[in-house]
Design a protein around this motif. Structure first.
Motif, PDB file in Angstrom:
ATOM      1  N   SER A 122       0.846  -1.208   0.000  1.00 23.48           N
ATOM      2  CA  SER A 122       0.000   0.000   0.000  1.00 23.48           C
ATOM      3  C   SER A 122       0.878   1.254   0.000  1.00 23.48           C
ATOM      4  O   SER A 122       0.546   2.252  -0.643  1.00 23.48           O
ATOM      5  N   ASN A 151       0.701   3.942  -2.877  1.00 16.31           N
ATOM      6  CA  ASN A 151       0.441   5.359  -2.603  1.00 16.31           C
ATOM      7  C   ASN A 151       1.532   6.263  -3.170  1.00 16.31           C
ATOM      8  O   ASN A 151       1.280   7.412  -3.516  1.00 16.31           O
ATOM      9  N   PHE A 162      -3.854  -4.618   1.514  1.00 19.72           N
ATOM     10  CA  PHE A 162      -3.474  -3.523   0.605  1.00 19.72           C
ATOM     11  C   PHE A 162      -4.634  -2.521   0.511  1.00 19.72           C
ATOM     12  O   PHE A 162      -4.453  -1.319   0.656  1.00 19.72           O
ATOM     13  N   GLN A 163      -5.830  -3.037   0.289  1.00 17.43           N
ATOM     14  CA  GLN A 163      -6.990  -2.165   0.110  1.00 17.43           C
ATOM     15  C   GLN A 163      -7.339  -1.402   1.389  1.00 17.43           C
ATOM     16  O   GLN A 163      -7.743  -0.244   1.344  1.00 17.43           O
ATOM     17  N   ALA A 181      -4.418   1.402   1.532  1.00 13.64           N
ATOM     18  CA  ALA A 181      -4.115   2.272   0.389  1.00 13.64           C
ATOM     19  C   ALA A 181      -5.076   3.460   0.338  1.00 13.64           C
ATOM     20  O   ALA A 181      -6.234   3.363   0.743  1.00 13.64           O
ATOM     21  N   ARG A 190      -6.299   2.540  -4.282  1.00 10.11           N
ATOM     22  CA  ARG A 190      -6.980   1.257  -4.040  1.00 10.11           C
ATOM     23  C   ARG A 190      -7.865   0.873  -5.230  1.00 10.11           C
ATOM     24  O   ARG A 190      -7.954  -0.281  -5.626  1.00 10.11           O
TER      25      ARG A 190
END
Length: 321
Positions: A252, A256, A284-285, A288, A293
């Motif tokens: 993430s 970013n 990750f989602q 992020a 995302r």
């Protein structure tokens, strides 16, 4: 006449080689053992010998080839074509690879770090081949990475770009071979998965085959951890979840910063497939930035063992531009 490329993927135990077309079709591929004896002094001569022999066997001549590309462990000076500090090859002093190969074969030679080269392979012919912005993460014995922006490898001021394995995911955490603590490499590589399992096992009190193996002092591997997780071992699933949390968190941060089309996960640990991919994507989602995302996808690598030789071929094409 179709011009051809030679790709070399230099590893600690095996060196993979291939003759390729400019379009990335494999004409021939083979492998030789990497002889690290005598401070790795036989490695380059063996590569030269093997290329000569295969050129002879397949009726190729030097003029058929526009260049040789090579991915290597260690610290690479791309312009000078030298490598130093590839300890698994016993290369402790500077190796003048470009000079040796160009002198022996008379074909232009290009070299880069193995993780960068593998990322170029996935970008060219694998999971990233539809995007011009791709990040590749390789989870093997360590954690490597490569960043491609606008179709070009990013190296940074002294070659340190893409060192995803040394993103800090746990401040003050496990000691890394690089000298600092809490690096992703110590949590998500093959070695890292074992570190996490051993660390968490003291807190786990339920019934678990993985816990039994650790308590008995037997060796465990990341493969065993993922296998047991797939087969319902509660503790193994906790270990995998923790590993994927750290990996998703690191990715993430990468997402970013760079917002690539794809972040591609390769290397031996990625053979765990969806057992690794699904929880990593979830974390990750969670971590992020929303526009990242929604636009950056986490994917598994597609080329497997061929990423290195394919990327080495692509390196020639990039360097010739």
């Amino acid at each position: 006449m179709v011009k051809k490329l030679i790709g070399i993927d230099l590893g600690g135990t095996t060196t993979k080689l291939a003759f390729l077309t400019e379009k990335g079709e494999v004409l021939e591929k083979w492998a030789i053992p990497t002889d690290v004896s005598g401070n790795g002094g036989n490695i380059v001569p063996n590569i030269i010998k093997s290329i000569n022999k295969n050129m002879e066997n397949s009726n190729h001549v030097i003029d058929d080839f526009i260049g040789i590309g090579m991915g290597t462990p260690g610290s690479v000076n791309r312009d000078a074509g030298t490598v130093i500090g590839a300890y698994n090859l016993n290369w402790k002093t500077t190796q003048h690879i470009k000079d040796q190969i160009e002198k022996a074969l008379g074909i232009p030679f290009f070299i880069d770090n193995d993780a960068n080269v593998a990322s170029l392979g996935e970008y060219w012919k694998g999971a990233g081949s539809k995007d011009s912005d791709v990040v590749f993460v390789t989870l093997g014995t360590g954690v490597g990475g490569g960043v491609i922006t606008d179709g070009q490898l990013v190296h940074g001021i002294n070659g340190g770009a893409g060192e995803i394995g040394h993103i800090t995911v746990e401040p003050g955490g496990f000691m890394c071979t690089c000298g600092k603590r809490g690096c992703l490499e110590q949590y998500a590589s093959a070695t890292g998965v074992v570190n996490v399992a051993k660390h968490l096992s003291s807190e786990f009190t339920g019934k678990s085959r993985l816990k039994e193996i650790i308590d008995s002092g037997e060796e465990i591997t990341s493969k065993i951890v993922f296998y047991l997780a797939d087969n319902g071992d509660i503790f193994a699933n906790q270990v995998v979840d923790r590993v994927c949390y750290f990996l998703g968190l690191a990715l993430s941060n990468v997402g970013n910063t760079l917002n690539p089309g794809n972040i591609i996960i390769g290397g031996g640990v990625s053979n765990a497939g969806n057992t690794l991919l699904q929880p990593t994507t979830k974390y990750f989602q969670e971590n992020a930035f929303r526009p990242v995302r929604d636009s950056t996808k986490i994917r598994l690598a597609q080329l497997g063992n061929d990423a290195g030789v394919m990327g080495a071929g692509a390196l020639v094409l990039q360097s010739k531009k």
